[in-house]
Write an enzyme that holds these catalytic residues in place. Structure first.
Site: not given
Length: 273
Positions: A95, A217
Site C-alpha cells: 500500500s 481489493d
C-alpha cells in the site's frame, strides 16, 4: 541502540547474502509479515521496521509536517538502510509503503535491486482521466467518521478493507493495529495516504518493479496496477491474484496453510525469483 533503530523498532533476522526489507501499509505494523518471515529467513537477511505513527512507535516522534507527504517516510527508509549499512536490497512494500519504496528508489536507486509493490497506488482519488477508486467526498466522509468516533470507524473500515467479518482473524488483527494508533495520528496518516498524488514520480523510477495486485481489493482497482505498469520508467511486470481484500492480509487469512505449505505459485515467492 541507535535513535533510528529504536524509533522504528528495526529488527534484522536471517543471514542470507541478499537483503529484503519489508514495509507495512496504513493501519498495520511489522507484525503483518509474521507468517511470511519464516519462509524468508533461510535465504535472506530480512529487515522489519515500523513506519512512524504505527502503534508500536513513540507518538512523540511523529512530526505532522514531515509525514504530511510520503517523502518523509522515504527519507526514514533511506535512514534505516544507511544505519544498517545496506548497500543494496529487495524492497517489499504494501500500500502506501509500496509508494514509499518508489520514492526512495528515485532518491537512491543504487540501494534497490528490485521493488515488490503490493496493492500500490500512486493516487487514490479519481480525476477526469484517471480512476483511483475514490471520490474526494468519500475520503472526507471517512475522515469525519474517524474524528467523530474512531472505534466505530474501525469496526466498519477493517472488515471492508480486509474482506471478512469482525470474527475473522485477519479483521481482528487489522482492528488491533488500528486501535494501537493514536487517533489523531491515524487521521493524519489516512488523509495523507488517500489524498497524495505521486503519478509524476513514476517516470523517474529506474529500479525493476514487480507489481502484485488483488483482483478483489476494495481500495485499489486493478486498473491502477496497469497504470503503474504503463507509466513506471523502468522495467515492470504485473501479477494479478484473486485474494480478497487488501493483499497483505492474505497471510492472516491463510496463516495455517502458509505455515505448512510454500506453494510455487505464491506471489511473493515468484516475485523474489
Amino acid at each position: 541502540m541507535s535513535i533510528v533503530k529504536e524509533a522504528h523498532n528495526v529488527k534484522v533476522l536471517g543471514s542470507g547474502e541478499k537483503t529484503i526489507v519489508l514495509g507495512h501499509g496504513f493501519g498495520t505494523d511489522q507484525s503483518v509479515w509474521k507468517h511470511l518471515v519464516p519462509y524468508l529467513i533461510d535465504e535472506y537477511r530480512v529487515v522489519l521496521y515500523d513506519n512512524m505513527g504505527a502503534g508500536p512507535t513513540n507518538p512523540d516522534y511523529f512530526d505532522f509536517h514531515r509525514y504530511s507527504s510520503l517523502e518523509g517516510y522515504a527519507y526514514d527508509l533511506l535512514s534505516i538502510l544507511e544505519e544498517l549499512e545496506i548497500k543494496c536490497c529487495i524492497y517489499l512494500g504494501h500500500s502506501s509503503s509500496a509508494m514509499t519504496g518508489v520514492v526512495a528508489s528515485i532518491f537512491r536507486p543504487d540501494l534497490f535491486s528490485k521493488l515488490i509493490l503490493v496493492s500500490a497506488s500512486p493516487r487514490f482519488l479519481n480525476t477526469d482521466d484517471y480512476y483511483g477508486g475514490f471520490e474526494l467526498e468519500e475520503i472526507d466522509q471517512l475522515c469525519q467518521a474517524m474524528e467523530s468516533n474512531y472505534k466505530a470507524w474501525i469496526a466498519g473500515f477493517a472488515p471492508l478493507v480486509v474482506g471478512g467479518d469482525m470474527d475473522s482473524v485477519a479483521v481482528q488483527e487489522f482492528s488491533r493495529t488500528l486501535f494501537n494508533m493514536r487517533p489523531d495520528i491515524a487521521l493524519s496518516v489516512f488523509r495523507t495516504v488517500f489524498t497524495f498524488d505521486l503519478r509524476h514520480f513514476l517516470s523517474q523510477v529506474t529500479v525493476p518493479c514487480h507489481i502484485i495486485q488483488s483482483s478483489l481489493d476494495v481500495a485499489v482497482p486493478v486498473a491502477v496496477s496497469q497504470y503503474l505498469h504503463q507509466n513506471l520508467g523502468g522495467m515492470s511486470i504485473v501479477e494479478i491474484i484473486s485474494t480478497e481484500g487488501a493483499d497483505c492480509f492474505g497471510s492472516y487469512r491463510r496463516g495455517s496453510e502458509m505455515e505448512t505449505k510454500r506453494g510455487s505459485d505464491d506471489a511473493v515467492t515468484i516475485a523474489l525469483r
